[in-house]
Design a protein around this motif. Structure first.
Motif, PDB file in Angstrom:
ATOM      1  N   THR A  29       0.708  -1.029  -0.046  1.00 39.62           N
ATOM      2  CA  THR A  29       0.003   0.031  -0.108  1.00 39.62           C
ATOM      3  C   THR A  29       0.844   1.244   0.116  1.00 39.62           C
ATOM      4  O   THR A  29       1.878   1.441   0.791  1.00 39.62           O
ATOM      5  N   VAL A  30       0.602   2.109  -0.703  1.00 40.31           N
ATOM      6  CA  VAL A  30       1.213   3.292  -0.815  1.00 40.31           C
ATOM      7  C   VAL A  30       0.296   4.738  -0.606  1.00 40.31           C
ATOM      8  O   VAL A  30      -0.802   4.731  -1.019  1.00 40.31           O
ATOM      9  N   THR A  31       0.922   5.701   0.222  1.00 41.41           N
ATOM     10  CA  THR A  31       0.327   6.877   0.356  1.00 41.41           C
ATOM     11  C   THR A  31       1.138   7.914  -0.240  1.00 41.41           C
ATOM     12  O   THR A  31       2.482   7.833  -0.076  1.00 41.41           O
ATOM     13  N   LEU A  32       0.434   8.685  -0.818  1.00 41.50           N
ATOM     14  CA  LEU A  32       1.329   9.779  -1.560  1.00 41.50           C
ATOM     15  C   LEU A  32       1.588  10.955  -0.570  1.00 41.50           C
ATOM     16  O   LEU A  32       0.962  11.204   0.552  1.00 41.50           O
ATOM     17  N   ASP A  75      -0.880  16.351 -10.149  1.00 42.55           N
ATOM     18  CA  ASP A  75       0.410  16.308 -10.727  1.00 42.55           C
ATOM     19  C   ASP A  75       1.412  14.995  -9.935  1.00 42.55           C
ATOM     20  O   ASP A  75       1.957  14.199 -10.407  1.00 42.55           O
ATOM     21  N   ASN A  76       1.085  15.069  -8.486  1.00 34.32           N
ATOM     22  CA  ASN A  76       1.584  13.911  -7.807  1.00 34.32           C
ATOM     23  C   ASN A  76       1.148  12.468  -8.345  1.00 34.32           C
ATOM     24  O   ASN A  76       1.844  11.569  -8.294  1.00 34.32           O
ATOM     25  N   ALA A  77      -0.094  12.505  -8.694  1.00 36.75           N
ATOM     26  CA  ALA A  77      -0.896  11.065  -8.842  1.00 36.75           C
ATOM     27  C   ALA A  77      -0.532  10.837 -10.110  1.00 36.75           C
ATOM     28  O   ALA A  77      -0.018   9.543 -10.330  1.00 36.75           O
ATOM     29  N   VAL A  78      -0.180  11.728 -11.065  1.00 32.67           N
ATOM     30  CA  VAL A  78       0.027  11.461 -12.627  1.00 32.67           C
ATOM     31  C   VAL A  78       1.540  10.835 -12.401  1.00 32.67           C
ATOM     32  O   VAL A  78       2.022   9.785 -13.153  1.00 32.67           O
ATOM     33  N   ARG A  79       2.575  11.460 -11.761  1.00 26.72           N
ATOM     34  CA  ARG A  79       3.850  11.038 -11.345  1.00 26.72           C
ATOM     35  C   ARG A  79       4.113   9.615 -11.023  1.00 26.72           C
ATOM     36  O   ARG A  79       4.659   8.797 -11.419  1.00 26.72           O
ATOM     37  N   PHE A  80       3.176   9.397  -9.930  1.00 26.55           N
ATOM     38  CA  PHE A  80       3.200   7.961  -9.370  1.00 26.55           C
ATOM     39  C   PHE A  80       2.653   6.996 -10.455  1.00 26.55           C
ATOM     40  O   PHE A  80       3.108   5.920 -10.643  1.00 26.55           O
ATOM     41  N   ASP A 112      -7.743   5.297   3.676  1.00 24.35           N
ATOM     42  CA  ASP A 112      -6.552   5.710   4.283  1.00 24.35           C
ATOM     43  C   ASP A 112      -5.318   5.651   3.382  1.00 24.35           C
ATOM     44  O   ASP A 112      -4.433   6.503   3.380  1.00 24.35           O
ATOM     45  N   MET A 113      -5.482   4.638   2.629  1.00 22.48           N
ATOM     46  CA  MET A 113      -4.375   4.325   1.659  1.00 22.48           C
ATOM     47  C   MET A 113      -4.550   5.088   0.227  1.00 22.48           C
ATOM     48  O   MET A 113      -5.662   4.745  -0.326  1.00 22.48           O
ATOM     49  N   ASP A 114      -3.749   5.378  -0.488  1.00 24.87           N
ATOM     50  CA  ASP A 114      -4.159   6.001  -1.758  1.00 24.87           C
ATOM     51  C   ASP A 114      -4.055   4.913  -2.841  1.00 24.87           C
ATOM     52  O   ASP A 114      -4.876   4.960  -4.018  1.00 24.87           O
ATOM     53  N   TYR A 115      -3.184   4.024  -2.798  1.00 25.85           N
ATOM     54  CA  TYR A 115      -3.036   2.880  -3.897  1.00 25.85           C
ATOM     55  C   TYR A 115      -2.640   1.658  -3.168  1.00 25.85           C
ATOM     56  O   TYR A 115      -2.094   1.466  -2.139  1.00 25.85           O
ATOM     57  N   ILE A 116      -2.988   0.484  -3.889  1.00 22.33           N
ATOM     58  CA  ILE A 116      -2.510  -0.937  -3.349  1.00 22.33           C
ATOM     59  C   ILE A 116      -2.029  -1.482  -4.699  1.00 22.33           C
ATOM     60  O   ILE A 116      -2.553  -1.448  -5.680  1.00 22.33           O
ATOM     61  N   LEU A 117      -0.707  -2.137  -4.516  1.00 21.56           N
ATOM     62  CA  LEU A 117       0.005  -2.804  -5.660  1.00 21.56           C
ATOM     63  C   LEU A 117       0.157  -4.223  -5.314  1.00 21.56           C
ATOM     64  O   LEU A 117       0.214  -4.619  -4.175  1.00 21.56           O
ATOM     65  N   LYS A 118      -0.022  -4.878  -6.250  1.00 19.76           N
ATOM     66  CA  LYS A 118       0.339  -6.577  -6.377  1.00 19.76           C
ATOM     67  C   LYS A 118       1.659  -6.580  -7.256  1.00 19.76           C
ATOM     68  O   LYS A 118       1.705  -6.157  -8.233  1.00 19.76           O
ATOM     69  N   VAL A 119       2.726  -7.134  -6.267  1.00 18.94           N
ATOM     70  CA  VAL A 119       4.155  -6.848  -6.916  1.00 18.94           C
ATOM     71  C   VAL A 119       4.571  -8.436  -6.666  1.00 18.94           C
ATOM     72  O   VAL A 119       4.633  -9.223  -5.640  1.00 18.94           O
ATOM     73  N   VAL A 120       5.213  -8.800  -7.729  1.00 12.92           N
ATOM     74  CA  VAL A 120       5.913  -9.977  -7.693  1.00 12.92           C
ATOM     75  C   VAL A 120       7.485  -9.811  -7.650  1.00 12.92           C
ATOM     76  O   VAL A 120       8.056  -9.085  -8.291  1.00 12.92           O
ATOM     77  N   HIS A 134      11.051   7.776  -4.425  1.00  8.81           N
ATOM     78  CA  HIS A 134      10.178   8.295  -5.553  1.00  8.81           C
ATOM     79  C   HIS A 134       9.420   9.711  -4.781  1.00  8.81           C
ATOM     80  O   HIS A 134       9.198   9.571  -3.838  1.00  8.81           O
ATOM     81  N   ASP A 135       9.521  11.060  -5.335  1.00 10.39           N
ATOM     82  CA  ASP A 135       9.256  12.382  -4.808  1.00 10.39           C
ATOM     83  C   ASP A 135       7.828  12.357  -4.564  1.00 10.39           C
ATOM     84  O   ASP A 135       7.325  12.925  -3.664  1.00 10.39           O
ATOM     85  N   SER A 136       6.860  11.362  -5.229  1.00  8.78           N
ATOM     86  CA  SER A 136       5.366  11.329  -4.964  1.00  8.78           C
ATOM     87  C   SER A 136       5.113  10.749  -3.699  1.00  8.78           C
ATOM     88  O   SER A 136       3.888  10.723  -3.378  1.00  8.78           O
ATOM     89  N   VAL A 137       6.042   9.667  -3.434  1.00 10.70           N
ATOM     90  CA  VAL A 137       5.438   8.621  -2.291  1.00 10.70           C
ATOM     91  C   VAL A 137       5.817   9.142  -0.705  1.00 10.70           C
ATOM     92  O   VAL A 137       6.899   9.774  -0.560  1.00 10.70           O
ATOM     93  N   GLN A 138       5.105   8.947   0.036  1.00 12.56           N
ATOM     94  CA  GLN A 138       5.173   9.460   1.423  1.00 12.56           C
ATOM     95  C   GLN A 138       5.545   8.258   2.149  1.00 12.56           C
ATOM     96  O   GLN A 138       6.386   8.138   3.252  1.00 12.56           O
ATOM     97  N   HIS A 139       4.595   7.192   2.083  1.00 16.70           N
ATOM     98  CA  HIS A 139       4.519   6.106   2.823  1.00 16.70           C
ATOM     99  C   HIS A 139       4.080   4.798   2.347  1.00 16.70           C
ATOM    100  O   HIS A 139       3.228   4.621   1.385  1.00 16.70           O
ATOM    101  N   VAL A 140       4.736   3.703   2.588  1.00 17.97           N
ATOM    102  CA  VAL A 140       4.749   2.525   1.833  1.00 17.97           C
ATOM    103  C   VAL A 140       4.516   1.192   2.973  1.00 17.97           C
ATOM    104  O   VAL A 140       5.349   1.243   4.098  1.00 17.97           O
ATOM    105  N   LYS A 141       3.705   0.547   2.846  1.00 18.82           N
ATOM    106  CA  LYS A 141       3.316  -0.735   3.848  1.00 18.82           C
ATOM    107  C   LYS A 141       3.176  -1.956   2.936  1.00 18.82           C
ATOM    108  O   LYS A 141       2.652  -1.889   1.971  1.00 18.82           O
ATOM    109  N   THR A 142       4.159  -3.040   3.262  1.00 21.08           N
ATOM    110  CA  THR A 142       4.297  -4.066   2.587  1.00 21.08           C
ATOM    111  C   THR A 142       3.814  -5.270   3.420  1.00 21.08           C
ATOM    112  O   THR A 142       4.132  -5.390   4.777  1.00 21.08           O
ATOM    113  N   ALA A 143       2.973  -6.085   2.635  1.00 22.50           N
ATOM    114  CA  ALA A 143       2.609  -7.467   3.263  1.00 22.50           C
ATOM    115  C   ALA A 143       3.215  -8.563   2.146  1.00 22.50           C
ATOM    116  O   ALA A 143       2.774  -8.570   1.017  1.00 22.50           O
TER     117      ALA A 143
END
Length: 156
Positions: A74-77, A83-88, A107-115, A133-142
């Motif tokens: 999960t990513v919070t910008l 502009d920030n959303a476009v950069r992300f 609460d979270m802006d994006y959720i990513l499925k990453v391999v 990345h300048d658009s990202v504030q917080h990342v939470k990984t599971a």
């Protein structure tokens, strides 16, 4: 009129069969849906042209190809502006490890499925790509421990 009103029972059956096995020939389809091969061919071409079928692809074995980890991130910008959303979004589109990316409410802006191949690759992805990345504030990984269901087929 909705898009679903443009397709009939034969079209639905063709779509369902192709979802299960995109390698079916028009002859195979015609036998399974009780239409002539030429009718199946015309219907398939129309379904493709109208965008009901977006393409065909092989389903590869993630594990056999060395991608041992599936991760939900999960990513919070940093700031919430266009502009920030476009950069992300541009960043995510360039990253082949990202299998899915969804903008969220809450609460979270994006959720990513990453391999990734392993924990080291996950760490490099999070610490070397996402967090700097300048658009990202917080990342939470599971890390996914077990996949109970993974399906891309629509319930036709």
């Amino acid at each position: 009129m909705t898009d679903l009103e443009h397709i009939d029972g034969f079209d639905r059956k063709i779509l369902a069969l192709l979802q299960a096995d995109a390698r079916l020939t028009n002859n195979d389809l015609s036998e399974k849906v009780n239409l002539s091969p030429s009718q199946c061919s015309r219907r398939r071409a129309r379904l493709e042209a109208e965008g009901y079928i977006g393409g065909y692809r092989a389903v590869l074995s993630r594990e056999r190809l060395g991608f041992g980890l599936v991760n939900v991130i999960t990513v919070t910008l940093a700031t919430h502006n266009r502009d920030n959303a476009v950069r992300f979004a541009e960043l995510v589109k360039r990253l082949p490890e990202v299998q899915e990316a969804h903008a969220l409410t809450g609460d979270m802006d994006y959720i990513l499925k990453v391999v990734t191949r392993d924990l080291k690759a996950l760490s490099e992805f999070v610490n070397g790509v996402l967090l700097p990345h300048d658009s990202v504030q917080h990342v939470k990984t599971a890390i996914v421990l077990d996949t109970l269901k993974e399906e891309n087929a629509l319930p036709l």
